[in-house]
Design an enzyme around this catalytic site. Structure first.
Site, PDB file in Angstrom:
ATOM      1  CB  CYS A 278     -17.329   2.258 -28.262  1.00 36.81           C
ATOM      2  SG  CYS A 278     -18.467   3.088 -29.321  1.00 36.81           S
TER       3      CYS A 278
ATOM      4  N   GLY B  87       0.788  -1.238   0.000  1.00 28.14           N
ATOM      5  CA  GLY B  87       0.000   0.000   0.000  1.00 28.14           C
ATOM      6  C   GLY B  87       0.811   1.275   0.000  1.00 28.14           C
TER       7      GLY B  87
ATOM      8  N   PRO C   6       4.855  -4.913  -1.010  1.00 35.09           N
ATOM      9  CG  PRO C   6       7.010  -4.113  -1.399  1.00 35.09           C
ATOM     10  CD  PRO C   6       6.249  -5.121  -0.593  1.00 35.09           C
ATOM     11  N   GLY C   7       3.457  -3.632  -3.998  1.00 39.52           N
ATOM     12  CA  GLY C   7       3.194  -3.910  -5.412  1.00 39.52           C
ATOM     13  C   GLY C   7       3.492  -2.646  -6.195  1.00 39.52           C
ATOM     14  NE  ARG C   8      -0.705   2.119  -5.713  1.00 34.23           N
ATOM     15  CZ  ARG C   8      -1.899   1.995  -6.303  1.00 34.23           C
ATOM     16  NH1 ARG C   8      -2.074   2.485  -7.498  1.00 34.23           N
ATOM     17  NH2 ARG C   8      -2.904   1.384  -5.685  1.00 34.23           N
TER      18      ARG C   8
HETATM   19  N1  LLP Z   1      -1.112  -7.070  -0.217  1.00 25.85           N
HETATM   20  C1  LLP Z   1      -2.439  -7.228  -0.282  1.00 25.85           C
HETATM   21  C2  LLP Z   1      -3.085  -8.200   0.588  1.00 25.85           C
HETATM   22  C3  LLP Z   1      -3.202  -6.464  -1.175  1.00 25.85           C
HETATM   23  O1  LLP Z   1      -4.507  -6.614  -1.222  1.00 25.85           O
HETATM   24  C4  LLP Z   1      -2.544  -5.529  -2.028  1.00 25.85           C
HETATM   25  C5  LLP Z   1      -3.306  -4.754  -2.987  1.00 25.85           C
HETATM   26  C6  LLP Z   1      -1.151  -5.419  -1.929  1.00 25.85           C
HETATM   27  C7  LLP Z   1      -0.467  -6.197  -1.013  1.00 25.85           C
HETATM   28  C8  LLP Z   1      -0.359  -4.484  -2.787  1.00 25.85           C
HETATM   29  O2  LLP Z   1      -0.730  -3.160  -2.636  1.00 25.85           O
HETATM   30  P1  LLP Z   1       0.143  -1.991  -3.326  1.00 25.85           P
HETATM   31  O3  LLP Z   1       1.494  -1.968  -2.661  1.00 25.85           O
HETATM   32  O4  LLP Z   1       0.246  -2.301  -4.773  1.00 25.85           O
HETATM   33  O5  LLP Z   1      -0.671  -0.755  -3.080  1.00 25.85           O
HETATM   34  N2  LLP Z   1      -6.278  -1.861  -8.599  1.00 25.85           N
HETATM   35  C9  LLP Z   1      -5.998  -0.841  -7.615  1.00 25.85           C
HETATM   36  C10 LLP Z   1      -5.154  -1.356  -6.487  1.00 25.85           C
HETATM   37  C11 LLP Z   1      -5.777  -2.514  -5.755  1.00 25.85           C
HETATM   38  C12 LLP Z   1      -4.882  -3.021  -4.667  1.00 25.85           C
HETATM   39  C13 LLP Z   1      -5.398  -4.277  -4.106  1.00 25.85           C
HETATM   40  N3  LLP Z   1      -4.542  -4.885  -3.142  1.00 25.85           N
HETATM   41  C14 LLP Z   1      -5.329   0.331  -8.318  1.00 25.85           C
HETATM   42  O6  LLP Z   1      -5.155   0.295  -9.534  1.00 25.85           O
HETATM   43  O7  LLP Z   1      -4.996   1.339  -7.680  1.00 25.85           O
END
Ligand code: LLP
Length: 439
Positions: free
Chosen positions: A361, A248, A291-293
């Protein structure tokens, strides 16, 4: 304009990423095209790990592969020594196909199917993050059937509201995810898991939301959980070896965003965990994050070719690109904001504002509103920054538009890692109509 990673303007006056001219990339691979700055991903991965090491904390940094999953991406994650968070059979399958070390795979999800759980057990993955009682029971039954033990984390909802977009909040009590921390559910889950000889409870997991700019939410969640752990230490003589605080961590999409550095996020959270565990006279658990984003978001740029335009006098100028909500649904879904420049002449004098339309569209298919640009012409290349997270992974075939390819760039070289979808790919699963009408 803020340039991330290795992005810069080269001697030809073009946008360059990873030492590669983006105008050449657009010519070579066509557009739309996702371009990933590999050294920025490496820098972020190493940054998170370094912070834990500096503080002497045992940790796992698990890349949340929902942000962008592909075989090459997961190989890169493995090269950097990270762990991996998967949330579906498909993400797990991709990890296996990338030869990702199974013991570093963590499996999430609020409705894992029998097939998905069996796959996880058969591959002996590192741990399953159990989300609810249904799953706990199912997993127990499958373990009995296969006579296998599995390490688990219990996911809790700590009742903390993170400051972010409502659609992506997951930490509040009214959430589809996890066992409630306050109403006794999590104690019940823990009791059942501890009684099982098949489930090895490594610890607790929480994820409070996404695109979060400060550490207050993380700190409140950590405090609440550790206070609970102190109770459990007395009640069950149980203390977890792992505390997973999820992902997050926010990134900088536009000037309005002011995220902390990965280093600050991690150190501020850890210092609090250390304080709170000391306060309760508990030992420090291993800290895992997901971390993802923040690992891939800023590393991704999408290149588009400008096509048509439409002038609505005294209102605005629309220019249309050869992609849109099919390759980046975030503006339509979350009103997400992006910055962009003309990759082929980024330094030309900015003349007016243009609104960037996609080609789908649907009136809502707008990528950016009122973007200041030089005079735009058809065939200019538009580079939209920070599309590396939840861009390709949420891409779709609306209007039967093929998904774009992905290239990695690093040290002056480009490498195609996902091919462009073809029209044949689009009809690959279609079957002909078995007509019931006699003509
Ligand atoms: N761990 C869990 C359990 C999660 O549910 C998520 C994201 C992450 C890690 C990674 O979060 P990050 O570091 O990427 O914020 N589609 C949305 C984001 C949905 C995130 C869902 N869970 C967007 O495009 O902003």
């Amino acid at each position: 304009m803020y340039f991330h990673g290795t992005s810069k303007i080269n001697e030809k006056g073009h946008l360059e990423i990873g030492g590669v001219d983006t105008v050449d990339l657009a010519k070579k691979h066509g557009t739309p095209l996702y371009v990933y700055d590999v050294s920025l991903i490496r820098e972020r991965a190493r940054g998170f790990k370094r912070t834990f090491d500096k503080l002497g904390i045992k940790s796992q940094v698990a890349y949340a592969s929902k942000a962008f999953s592909s075989i090459a991406m997961l190989s890169l994650v493995n090269e950097e020594g990270l762990s991996l968070d998967v949330v579906s059979g498909g993400e797990l399958y991709t990890a296996i196909a990338a030869n990702f070390p199974v013991d570093r795979i963590h499996f999430h999800g609020n409705n894992k199917s029998i097939e998905e759980l069996e796959l996880a057990l058969d591959y002996n993955i590192g741990c399953i993050v159990v989300d609810n009682f249904y799953e706990l029971e199912l997993l127990q039954q499958l373990c009995i059937k296969k006579d296998k033990q599995i390490p688990i984390l219990l996911r809790v909802t700590p009742g903390i509201e993170a400051h972010t977009h409502d659609y992506i909040l997951t930490g509040q009590e009214d959430s589809k995810f996890g066992f409630d921390l306050q109403n006794g559910q999590v104690e019940e889950a823990l009791r059942r898991s501890l009684e099982s000889k098949y489930l090895n409870v490594l610890g607790i997991h929480c994820h409070i939301g996404s695109q979060i700019f400060d550490t207050t939410g993380f700190i409140l969640a950590a405090r609440k959980i550790i206070d609970k752990l102190a109770e459990w230490n007395n009640q069950f003589s149980y203390f977890p070896s792992v505390l997973n605080l999820g992902g997050g961590f926010g990134i900088r999409y536009t000037d309005e965003d002011e995220p902390l550095s990965p280093d600050s996020y991690v150190s501020e959270i850890i210092i609090e965990v250390q304080k709170r565990t000391r306060f309760h006279n508990l030992s420090m658990p291993e800290i895992w994050i997901e971390p993802g984003r923040s690992l891939v978001g800023e590393a991704g740029t999408t290149l588009y070719t400008i096509g048509s335009s439409k002038d609505v006098p005294n209102v605005r100028k629309y220019i249309a690109v050869d992609g849109g909500m099919s390759d980046n649904i975030r503006p339509a879904l979350y009103e997400a904001k992006y910055e962009a420049i003309l990759a082929n002449r980024p330094t030309d004098e900015v003349k007016e504002k243009y609104s960037i339309a996609g080609k789908c569209c649907e009136s809502g298919d707008m990528l950016i509103w009122d973007l200041p640009l030089p005079n735009v012409e058809s065939n200019d290349i538009l580079a939209v920054f920070c599309t590396g997270a939840y861009g390709y992974s949420m891409a779709n075939n609306y209007n039967r538009i093929p998904r774009p390819p992905v290239v990695f760039v690093e040290s002056g070289e480009d490498q195609l890692v996902i091919k462009r979808e073809t029209y044949e790919d689009l009809i690959r699963l279609d079957l002909p109509l078995q007509s019931k009408i006699n003509l």
